[in-house]
Design a protein around this motif. Sequence first.
Motif, PDB file in Angstrom:
ATOM      1  N   GLY A   1       0.822  -1.194   0.000  1.00  0.00           N
ATOM      2  CA  GLY A   1       0.000   0.000   0.000  1.00  0.00           C
ATOM      3  C   GLY A   1       0.857   1.245   0.000  1.00  0.00           C
ATOM      4  N   ILE A   2       0.218   2.380   0.232  1.00  0.00           N
ATOM      5  CA  ILE A   2       0.930   3.651   0.250  1.00  0.00           C
ATOM      6  C   ILE A   2       0.568   4.433   1.511  1.00  0.00           C
ATOM      7  CG2 ILE A   2       0.914   3.782  -2.267  1.00  0.00           C
ATOM      8  CD1 ILE A   2      -1.185   6.064  -1.897  1.00  0.00           C
ATOM      9  N   GLU A   3       1.362   5.459   1.789  1.00  0.00           N
ATOM     10  CA  GLU A   3       1.033   6.374   2.871  1.00  0.00           C
ATOM     11  C   GLU A   3       0.070   7.424   2.321  1.00  0.00           C
ATOM     12  OE1 GLU A   3       3.701   8.329   6.229  1.00  0.00           O
ATOM     13  OE2 GLU A   3       3.854   9.445   4.345  1.00  0.00           O
ATOM     14  N   ALA A   4      -1.094   7.553   2.938  1.00  0.00           N
ATOM     15  CA  ALA A   4      -2.102   8.491   2.455  1.00  0.00           C
ATOM     16  C   ALA A   4      -2.507   9.444   3.573  1.00  0.00           C
ATOM     17  CB  ALA A   4      -3.321   7.737   1.943  1.00  0.00           C
ATOM     18  N   ALA A   5      -2.827  10.684   3.184  1.00  0.00           N
ATOM     19  CA  ALA A   5      -3.267  11.705   4.134  1.00  0.00           C
ATOM     20  C   ALA A   5      -4.784  11.796   4.102  1.00  0.00           C
ATOM     21  CB  ALA A   5      -2.651  13.049   3.778  1.00  0.00           C
ATOM     22  N   ASN A   6      -5.398  11.691   5.270  1.00  0.00           N
ATOM     23  CA  ASN A   6      -6.842  11.820   5.395  1.00  0.00           C
ATOM     24  C   ASN A   6      -7.169  12.849   6.470  1.00  0.00           C
ATOM     25  OD1 ASN A   6      -8.153   9.478   3.707  1.00  0.00           O
ATOM     26  ND2 ASN A   6      -6.400   8.566   4.751  1.00  0.00           N
ATOM     27  N   GLU A   7      -8.379  13.388   6.435  1.00  0.00           N
ATOM     28  CA  GLU A   7      -8.797  14.322   7.463  1.00  0.00           C
ATOM     29  C   GLU A   7      -8.894  13.594   8.796  1.00  0.00           C
ATOM     30  OE1 GLU A   7     -12.431  16.073   6.241  1.00  0.00           O
ATOM     31  OE2 GLU A   7     -11.562  17.098   4.499  1.00  0.00           O
ATOM     32  N   TRP A   8      -8.293  14.202   9.816  1.00  0.00           N
ATOM     33  CA  TRP A   8      -8.345  13.594  11.150  1.00  0.00           C
ATOM     34  C   TRP A   8      -9.762  13.657  11.678  1.00  0.00           C
ATOM     35  CZ3 TRP A   8      -9.612  15.337  16.076  1.00  0.00           C
ATOM     36  CH2 TRP A   8      -9.256  14.462  17.128  1.00  0.00           C
ATOM     37  N   VAL A   9     -10.220  12.551  12.238  1.00  0.00           N
ATOM     38  CA  VAL A   9     -11.568  12.461  12.800  1.00  0.00           C
ATOM     39  C   VAL A   9     -11.456  12.218  14.290  1.00  0.00           C
ATOM     40  CG1 VAL A   9     -13.767  11.220  12.758  1.00  0.00           C
ATOM     41  CG2 VAL A   9     -12.473  11.540  10.641  1.00  0.00           C
ATOM     42  N   SER A  10     -12.257  12.899  15.047  1.00  0.00           N
ATOM     43  CA  SER A  10     -12.249  12.753  16.504  1.00  0.00           C
ATOM     44  C   SER A  10     -12.414  11.285  16.883  1.00  0.00           C
ATOM     45  CB  SER A  10     -13.386  13.585  17.117  1.00  0.00           C
ATOM     46  OG  SER A  10     -13.397  13.418  18.526  1.00  0.00           O
ATOM     47  N   GLY A  11     -11.585  10.860  17.776  1.00  0.00           N
ATOM     48  CA  GLY A  11     -11.601   9.458  18.183  1.00  0.00           C
ATOM     49  C   GLY A  11     -10.408   8.701  17.664  1.00  0.00           C
ATOM     50  N   ASN A  12      -9.776   9.241  16.598  1.00  0.00           N
ATOM     51  CA  ASN A  12      -8.537   8.648  16.094  1.00  0.00           C
ATOM     52  C   ASN A  12      -7.374   9.026  17.002  1.00  0.00           C
ATOM     53  OD1 ASN A  12      -9.751   7.390  13.953  1.00  0.00           O
ATOM     54  ND2 ASN A  12      -9.298   9.008  12.478  1.00  0.00           N
TER      55      ASN A  12
ATOM     56  N   GLU B   1      -4.946  10.890  18.713  1.00  0.00           N
ATOM     57  CA  GLU B   1      -4.756  12.339  18.821  1.00  0.00           C
ATOM     58  C   GLU B   1      -3.327  12.749  18.509  1.00  0.00           C
ATOM     59  OE1 GLU B   1      -5.593  16.264  19.353  1.00  0.00           O
ATOM     60  OE2 GLU B   1      -7.111  14.710  19.652  1.00  0.00           O
ATOM     61  N   GLU B   2      -2.369  11.942  18.970  1.00  0.00           N
ATOM     62  CA  GLU B   2      -0.962  12.306  18.801  1.00  0.00           C
ATOM     63  C   GLU B   2      -0.516  12.256  17.338  1.00  0.00           C
ATOM     64  OE1 GLU B   2      -1.095   7.861  19.422  1.00  0.00           O
ATOM     65  OE2 GLU B   2      -2.066   9.638  20.266  1.00  0.00           O
ATOM     66  N   ARG B   3      -1.327  11.640  16.477  1.00  0.00           N
ATOM     67  CA  ARG B   3      -0.960  11.557  15.063  1.00  0.00           C
ATOM     68  C   ARG B   3      -1.585  12.671  14.223  1.00  0.00           C
ATOM     69  NH1 ARG B   3       1.603   7.033  13.232  1.00  0.00           N
ATOM     70  NH2 ARG B   3       1.898   5.349  14.728  1.00  0.00           N
ATOM     71  N   ARG B   4      -2.358  13.495  14.848  1.00  0.00           N
ATOM     72  CA  ARG B   4      -2.986  14.599  14.111  1.00  0.00           C
ATOM     73  C   ARG B   4      -1.930  15.640  13.750  1.00  0.00           C
ATOM     74  NH1 ARG B   4      -7.829  18.606  16.327  1.00  0.00           N
ATOM     75  NH2 ARG B   4      -8.071  19.771  14.373  1.00  0.00           N
ATOM     76  N   SER B   5      -1.868  16.009  12.455  1.00  0.00           N
ATOM     77  CA  SER B   5      -0.897  17.002  12.000  1.00  0.00           C
ATOM     78  C   SER B   5      -1.420  18.405  12.275  1.00  0.00           C
ATOM     79  CB  SER B   5      -0.634  16.828  10.502  1.00  0.00           C
ATOM     80  OG  SER B   5      -1.716  17.344   9.745  1.00  0.00           O
ATOM     81  N   PRO B   6      -0.539  19.424  12.239  1.00  0.00           N
ATOM     82  CA  PRO B   6      -0.983  20.816  12.453  1.00  0.00           C
ATOM     83  C   PRO B   6      -2.082  21.247  11.483  1.00  0.00           C
ATOM     84  CG  PRO B   6       1.400  20.682  12.589  1.00  0.00           C
ATOM     85  CD  PRO B   6       0.924  19.349  12.101  1.00  0.00           C
TER      86      PRO B   6
ATOM     87  N   GLY C   1      -4.504  19.340  10.498  1.00  0.00           N
ATOM     88  CA  GLY C   1      -5.698  18.531  10.714  1.00  0.00           C
ATOM     89  C   GLY C   1      -5.759  17.259   9.891  1.00  0.00           C
ATOM     90  N   LEU C   2      -4.593  16.718   9.501  1.00  0.00           N
ATOM     91  CA  LEU C   2      -4.539  15.490   8.720  1.00  0.00           C
ATOM     92  C   LEU C   2      -3.966  14.349   9.553  1.00  0.00           C
ATOM     93  CD1 LEU C   2      -3.124  16.919   5.356  1.00  0.00           C
ATOM     94  CD2 LEU C   2      -5.521  16.425   5.898  1.00  0.00           C
ATOM     95  N   ILE C   3      -4.226  13.148   9.128  1.00  0.00           N
ATOM     96  CA  ILE C   3      -3.627  11.967   9.745  1.00  0.00           C
ATOM     97  C   ILE C   3      -3.111  11.079   8.615  1.00  0.00           C
ATOM     98  CG2 ILE C   3      -5.836  10.709   9.847  1.00  0.00           C
ATOM     99  CD1 ILE C   3      -4.768   9.395  12.450  1.00  0.00           C
ATOM    100  N   TYR C   4      -1.887  10.607   8.749  1.00  0.00           N
ATOM    101  CA  TYR C   4      -1.239   9.800   7.718  1.00  0.00           C
ATOM    102  C   TYR C   4      -1.362   8.321   8.075  1.00  0.00           C
ATOM    103  CZ  TYR C   4       0.649  14.141   5.889  1.00  0.00           C
ATOM    104  OH  TYR C   4       0.769  15.397   5.351  1.00  0.00           O
ATOM    105  N   THR C   5      -1.960   7.570   7.184  1.00  0.00           N
ATOM    106  CA  THR C   5      -2.213   6.157   7.440  1.00  0.00           C
ATOM    107  C   THR C   5      -1.665   5.291   6.311  1.00  0.00           C
ATOM    108  OG1 THR C   5      -4.364   6.248   6.324  1.00  0.00           O
ATOM    109  CG2 THR C   5      -4.327   6.701   8.705  1.00  0.00           C
ATOM    110  N   PHE C   6      -1.627   3.977   6.576  1.00  0.00           N
ATOM    111  CA  PHE C   6      -1.241   3.012   5.543  1.00  0.00           C
ATOM    112  C   PHE C   6      -2.490   2.618   4.782  1.00  0.00           C
ATOM    113  CE2 PHE C   6      -0.721  -1.580   4.382  1.00  0.00           C
ATOM    114  CZ  PHE C   6       0.254  -1.413   3.410  1.00  0.00           C
TER     115      PHE C   6
END
Length: 570
Positions: free
Chosen positions: A440-451, A453-458, A460-465
Amino acid sequence: MRKFPTSSEKKSKSKKSQSSSHIRVVVAIDFGTTNSGFASAHKESPEKGEIYTAWPGNKPDHKTPTALQYDSKYKKVTAWGIKALVEFQEDAESSDDDDSQLSRPVELFKLHLSDLKDEDKPWLPPELDYKQAIKDYLTGMRKLVEERLSSRWSSVKFPSQVKIVLTIPAEWPPDTTEIMRKCAHEAGLLNKLSSNNLEFTTEPEAAALYCLSVVKEHNLKPGDCGGGTVDITIRKLLENNGLGEITERIGYPCGSTFVDKEFLKFVGEKVGMHALSKFKKNHYKQIQYLVQEFFCRKIKIHFNGKQSEWKIKKLNLLNYCKNLQGYVTGDRKTEMENAGWIIKIDFTSVKEMFDPVVNKILELISDQLKASKEKCSAMFLVGGFAESVYLLNKVKETFRFQVEDICVPTSPKTAVVQGGLYYGLNINTVKTRVLKWSFGIEAANEWVSGNDEERRSPKGLIYTFECLAKRGSQVDVNKPFSKIFHPARADQKAVAFKIFYTASVDGKYCDDPGMNYIKTLHINLKNVQFFGRDRPIEFKLTFGQLESKASAYNNITGKLIKEIYFDRKD
């Protein structure tokens, strides 16, 4: 909505070379742990393919030892193959001088590619890197290949008109093909590092292809399966002699060389492990003579596991290791002197030398049969160890109720190199493979409450596999896996698709344990029509034979934007 990862990294300039050379000859190289060989055939007359047998310094044989002899500083190769090893009996009996470590042949260096623990890997002089040893050995092989092809087809240009097929183990680290490609290039087998004149196939796959030649003898029809030995796979026989893979390939370093190690361990228990280790360091020729002339010739190839047929063997150590007594001390020396330096080898002792290796092979076969959802109709044992009567008897005894036909085909030692040649001449024979990793790839998605917290970027994105292809999936060769992605920002000017693989089937983040980076596909969004975030890009992963590519397409126009190639990691 899936979005692009943002990146300011420089564009990758790597691109697979698209050679326009006309391939006229195929050469398969079986680069083995203990012995190696090669075979060649002209594409216009594949039925006239031959296995090379005229190894320098040796009587005609299908293989030559995977061994190197260097000068005292390990800078220059003075001999390779059989010439790198001593004429055991002549040297061991005539030389009274110490065989110092500096003159010791380098062997088993292929195992440094494996996942073995460092302490379990074979000896290498500190001055020599295993990659250099591989390159040096392939250089010797290349010279013979070039010489042989020139004598058979003088008009064939080497290497531009020659397809090289290298066989590799099934279960070794993902960078194996990358290392072997570089070594092959430096050895002169390729004009360019990126040349598409090099193909890889796994050893069990090559063995399975060889077994296609004997399926008629066993009345197999499309839908039946065949298996391998230490590197093991279960294959499905398809229409028109095609092969499909239905289980993940597995393997483990447990060939006959490890039986030799058990024999030396047995001797070490009699004379002292420290004494034997020191003796081996200073008198390597005599150790080789002991293993080859006594154990292999008089015990290993004849042992069948039947106690009623066993006769105790007497080993007179001084006949093979005349300098050994100078290294043995204390009570062990007294015991050996009282015994006249003779060791009696009974049935149980020999069985204990074989069983750790044979039991591991049985375990690997069992795991493959359990993983298959289809009945296995035939099992073929190939390779040098396949000639062990004990191994064949144990496999038949263990799996006789699960597999109807268990046998050793003709010429098991050359199965891999013959299968490699067949693969090079019939590249599309392999129709399906089973993925050993998730991609897979590293993808940026909008951070959603409950994910997390420490992975939230400035921003408001979160990078996932973002997984595109899961481990265990049976895939058609060259069938792409794809998903649509959009920019993370309206003003985004570039994108970097970072490709990762993992053994996990449910990886979440690209920094999870076991997650591994492969390569990055860089794209300039100026080349993509439309604006803002309404710029859909279709990202594809396509799994070829043993090499793959990542591609990006404009999803609106359908045009290819860019693609890169990388060695397959499965």
